[in-house]
Design an enzyme around this catalytic site. Structure first.
Site, mmCIF file in Angstrom:
data_model
loop_
_atom_site.group_PDB
_atom_site.id
_atom_site.type_symbol
_atom_site.label_atom_id
_atom_site.label_comp_id
_atom_site.label_asym_id
_atom_site.label_seq_id
_atom_site.Cartn_x
_atom_site.Cartn_y
_atom_site.Cartn_z
ATOM 1 N N CYS A 43 36.404 38.465 39.383
ATOM 2 C CA CYS A 43 37.763 38.545 39.917
ATOM 3 C C CYS A 43 38.425 39.759 39.269
ATOM 4 C CB CYS A 43 38.500 37.259 39.538
ATOM 5 S SG CYS A 43 40.231 37.228 40.010
ATOM 6 N N CYS A 81 38.918 43.588 45.247
ATOM 7 C CA CYS A 81 39.142 42.144 45.124
ATOM 8 C C CYS A 81 37.899 41.485 45.702
ATOM 9 C CB CYS A 81 40.380 41.724 45.923
ATOM 10 S SG CYS A 81 40.561 39.931 46.102
HETATM 11 N N1 DGL Z 1 39.226 37.409 43.965
HETATM 12 C C1 DGL Z 1 40.245 37.905 43.143
HETATM 13 C C2 DGL Z 1 40.120 39.373 42.792
HETATM 14 O O1 DGL Z 1 39.047 39.907 42.791
HETATM 15 C C3 DGL Z 1 41.670 37.511 43.277
HETATM 16 C C4 DGL Z 1 42.229 36.878 44.463
HETATM 17 C C5 DGL Z 1 43.516 36.182 44.135
HETATM 18 O O2 DGL Z 1 43.395 35.075 43.629
HETATM 19 O O3 DGL Z 1 44.598 36.733 44.396
HETATM 20 O O4 DGL Z 1 41.090 40.026 42.469
#
Ligand code: DGL
Length: 254
Positions: A70, A181
């Site tokens: 993430c 993301c």
């Molecule tokens: N999947 C996450 C990222 O790579 C974040 C998504 C979120 O929870 O806003 O930033």
């Protein structure tokens, strides 16, 4: 076991690459679907939630290495995580600006990410270090995380949301589109439709993250034997239906 953490389903795009690159490794995935999205949360909230998720993976599941799959959690909390578990290799992820800056021909690189990661100090430093002389433009993938969490890939709503964000970046001359993301690779079909016919490359860092995991396992002598039969576990506090969704998403990515 390798632990993989994300705010929700997005980290499964990393899970898939790690599984493919390291077929003998067991993987335990924790998706914090109960608190997703993280992108609009405060630094304190994201740090606390990330610490809790990583604590589960290390303390309860005995993860030998953790991937913070993430960008938002990495940008906000990786230093705190590393300080608390100094003996466990932690792989984090920031938008892949470096390869994009090296490959751009127009001199314009676009980053798509969440609000929290785009305004982070870590990303600012990273951009300064690796994208000197390149114009870096960015946009929040408004609605993208929610669409993926709701299994709405392939819908007209998804295409509309992607078009609204990506089209202006391409119109400004970007020829590199960095997926900052881990939820966004699930919208790769929509992104490809929007950029069709133009010389724009999508940069997804997932394969590089898998290579980094392999490298660290080897360095720390933590790699599983070639004969090891892998197990895959999935956890969330968001309930049984979410767990099923999580497992379905792993099929989508195969
Ligand atoms: N999947 C996450 C990222 O790579 C974040 C998504 C979120 O929870 O806003 O930033």
């Amino acid at each position: 076991m390798i632990g993989v953490f994300d705010s929700g389903l997005g980290g499964l795009s990393i899970w898939q690459q790690v599984r493919a690159a390291l077929p003998c490794e067991s993987i335990v995935y924790y998706g914090d679907g109960a608190n997703c999205p993280y992108g609009g949360r405060t630094e304190d909230e994201v740090t606390q939630l990330t610490m809790a998720g990583v604590e589960f993976l290390i303390e309860k599941k005995g993860a030998k290495l953790v991937v913070i799959a993430c960008n938002t959690a990495t940008a906000t909390a990786i230093d705190a995580v590393r300080a608390r578990w100094p003996g466990v290799p932690i792989v984090g992820m920031l938008p892949a600006i470096k390869p994009a800056a090296l490959s751009t021909r127009t001199g314009v690189v676009a980053i798509l990410g969440t609000e929290r990661s785009l305004c982070s100090e870590k990303l600012r430093q990273y951009t300064e270090e690796f994208a000197a002389g390149v114009e870096v433009i960015s946009a929040v993938g408004t609605g993208f995380v929610e669409l993926v969490e709701r299994d709405m890939e392939g819908t007209p709503e998804a295409l509309g949301a992607v078009r609204a964000v990506v089209e202006p970046l391409v119109a400004r001359g970007a020829d590199m589109l960095v997926l900052g993301c881990t939820h966004y690779p699930f919208l790769a079909d929509e992104i490809r439709r929007v950029i069709a016919g133009r010389e724009v490359e999508i940069i997804d860092p997932a394969p590089a993250i898998a290579r980094r995991v392999a490298q660290l396992l080897a360095e720390h002598k933590l790699a599983a034997d070639d004969s090891h039969e892998p197990e895959y576990e999935f956890y969330t506090l968001a309930g049984g239906e979410y767990l099923q969704k999580m497992k379905r998403k792993t099929e989508v990515m195969r």
